[in-house]
Design a protein around this motif. Sequence first.
Motif, PDB file in Angstrom:
ATOM      1  N   UNK A 101       6.711   2.101  11.693  1.00 59.25           N
ATOM      2  CA  UNK A 101       6.249   2.834  12.873  1.00 59.25           C
ATOM      3  C   UNK A 101       4.747   3.039  12.736  1.00 59.25           C
ATOM      4  N   UNK A 102       3.999   2.617  13.768  1.00 59.96           N
ATOM      5  CA  UNK A 102       2.544   2.732  13.699  1.00 59.96           C
ATOM      6  C   UNK A 102       1.983   2.820  15.111  1.00 59.96           C
ATOM      7  N   UNK A 143       6.152   4.488   7.683  1.00 63.85           N
ATOM      8  CA  UNK A 143       5.559   5.196   8.810  1.00 63.85           C
ATOM      9  C   UNK A 143       4.077   5.407   8.530  1.00 63.85           C
ATOM     10  N   UNK A 144       3.233   4.961   9.435  1.00 68.77           N
ATOM     11  CA  UNK A 144       1.791   5.174   9.285  1.00 68.77           C
ATOM     12  C   UNK A 144       1.384   6.254  10.282  1.00 68.77           C
ATOM     13  N   UNK A 145       1.125   7.460   9.826  1.00 66.96           N
ATOM     14  CA  UNK A 145       0.747   8.515  10.769  1.00 66.96           C
ATOM     15  C   UNK A 145      -0.588   8.188  11.429  1.00 66.96           C
ATOM     16  N   UNK A 146      -0.741   8.531  12.700  1.00 69.21           N
ATOM     17  CA  UNK A 146      -2.002   8.266  13.399  1.00 69.21           C
ATOM     18  C   UNK A 146      -3.181   8.815  12.601  1.00 69.21           C
ATOM     19  N   UNK A 147      -4.223   8.047  12.507  1.00 67.32           N
ATOM     20  CA  UNK A 147      -5.399   8.472  11.744  1.00 67.32           C
ATOM     21  C   UNK A 147      -5.460   7.841  10.363  1.00 67.32           C
ATOM     22  N   UNK A 149       0.841  -1.188   0.000  1.00 65.28           N
ATOM     23  CA  UNK A 149       0.000   0.000   0.000  1.00 65.28           C
ATOM     24  C   UNK A 149       0.877   1.238   0.000  1.00 65.28           C
ATOM     25  N   UNK A 150       0.287   2.336  -0.387  1.00 64.82           N
ATOM     26  CA  UNK A 150       1.014   3.596  -0.312  1.00 64.82           C
ATOM     27  C   UNK A 150       1.382   3.838   1.136  1.00 64.82           C
ATOM     28  N   UNK A 151       2.647   3.933   1.405  1.00 60.94           N
ATOM     29  CA  UNK A 151       3.046   4.154   2.782  1.00 60.94           C
ATOM     30  C   UNK A 151       3.427   5.602   2.959  1.00 60.94           C
ATOM     31  N   UNK A 152       2.888   6.161   3.996  1.00 60.15           N
ATOM     32  CA  UNK A 152       3.109   7.576   4.229  1.00 60.15           C
ATOM     33  C   UNK A 152       4.443   7.786   4.918  1.00 60.15           C
ATOM     34  N   UNK A 198       0.996  -2.744  17.635  1.00 59.78           N
ATOM     35  CA  UNK A 198       1.990  -3.740  17.249  1.00 59.78           C
ATOM     36  C   UNK A 198       1.576  -4.453  15.965  1.00 59.78           C
ATOM     37  N   UNK A 199       0.314  -4.840  15.920  1.00 59.86           N
ATOM     38  CA  UNK A 199      -0.166  -5.578  14.757  1.00 59.86           C
ATOM     39  C   UNK A 199      -0.015  -4.752  13.484  1.00 59.86           C
ATOM     40  N   UNK A 200      -0.386  -3.475  13.594  1.00 55.14           N
ATOM     41  CA  UNK A 200      -0.298  -2.611  12.427  1.00 55.14           C
ATOM     42  C   UNK A 200       1.158  -2.432  11.990  1.00 55.14           C
TER      43      UNK A 200
END
Length: 443
Positions: free
Chosen positions: A205-206, A226-230, A27-30, A209-211
């Motif tokens: 980074x998310x 890095x998956x920013x919160x939200x 997926x597109x990772x931010x 843990x699972x994410x």
Amino acid sequence: MHHNLVDAGRPLFLCRSASCKAPQSVAATASAGGMSQPRRPVDFAAATPYLVHDTFRAMSCITKQIAHLDLDCFFVSVERIKDPSLRGKPVAVGGAPGGRGVVASASYEARAFGVRSAMASSRALRLCPQLILVRSRHHEYGEISERLATRMEEIAPVVERASIDEFYLDFTGCESLYQNNLAGFMHSMQKMVADEFSLPCSIALATTKTLAKIAVGTVKPNGVCVIPPGNEESFLAPLPIGVIPGVGAKTEALLTRRGFRTIADLQAQSEEHLCALLGASGGWLHAVAHGRGSDTVSVEHTRKSISREETFAKDLRAIPELEGELRTLVEDVCATVREKGWRARTIQLKLRYADFTTITRARTIDPTDDDPVIFDTVQSLFRAAYDREQAVRLLGVHLSNFDDAAQMELPLNPQRQHREELLKAVDRIRAKFGDDVIHVGGA
DNA sequence: TCTGGGGTCCTAGGACCC
DNA sequence: TCTGGGGTCCTAGGACCC
């Protein structure tokens, strides 16, 4: 780990966990762009006041910042340090190609041929004839993993060793220690692992843990995500359900039969519907699909069982030979238990026949770490269970239900004391001269 | 294709107890 | 004469992970 979602097509329970196989879809990772490296390494002793402050902040603000660090084809990478000529080539670490070995770790060059871990070595060689098979040196990998964990504990506040090649790091509330640029620090950490250990790794980074674990799979090898919160739900939506740790082959097949393909399909369902399909585990799956789940990174971990098993090069039927194998397994497993200072209550025999049918037989007794006591138990389980019509492929001995000997110990009586010393001496002799030089007789 | 070895967790069903 | 209900422990098997 959560397992047992499915048993014979029936929905069962699912627990909490975090570990997963590599997802196929990316997926597109931010990834945060233009990140600067922290100016200096963090000294955690000096940082304690900040940590206390940040801990309180962390408790009041819920958003967690959890990193998952995953070493890329770890065993192969270690072998490549020893033998640089393996770089860039299809390599697999695993069992003997001629025998009944399987692949434990495959390089990405080998994976391009379809070689996967847990695959029979013979099949891997057929898929990739130029494959270089290296014998596994598990002890060495464990030591390197240990050193890496120790190093990470110097630069990150909370480190959980999830497996030999996976770590969770909780940075919640500590952003200020990293110049408020955790994304940048992920790259620094990756560089540290490469520079100091010559090991490639991927980091995500998310907020759970699972994410983080799912995310790291989308950027392997050698990636940072890095998956920013939200952004949890939108990140997960396009991924296939099989990337969720705990959704294995059986569960995936069940969900596929019901028309689920991507995590978006799960997100579209009510929790009730998923529970109807999977029992109570449906609730867990619903939460994970929406980006929630376990977010507790814990440092300590106590083993709940210790086991040894062996698949024989050729199937065996002779009882003296089989019982000789059992004796070796018992001595091995007992030495480990004594090393820990534990005593086991439940003793389990595992027996796999030539046709791969596998049975287990267990007995619970008074806590013990004594070879002959455990061997007698295993032997009687074996004699009662063994069907002499069939040849045996594998035997195993599994100890669990430990009483911490140190904790429960009343003062040892002289006899018991003497026995303990005898057993310890035997362990030392075996370690020095080999397992077969000495056996312990009855008490 | 022919399936390692080390683990974790979960379920069901029965025994047993109050 | 028809059969409680909750709790805990034990055993066997299985899904799943690296």
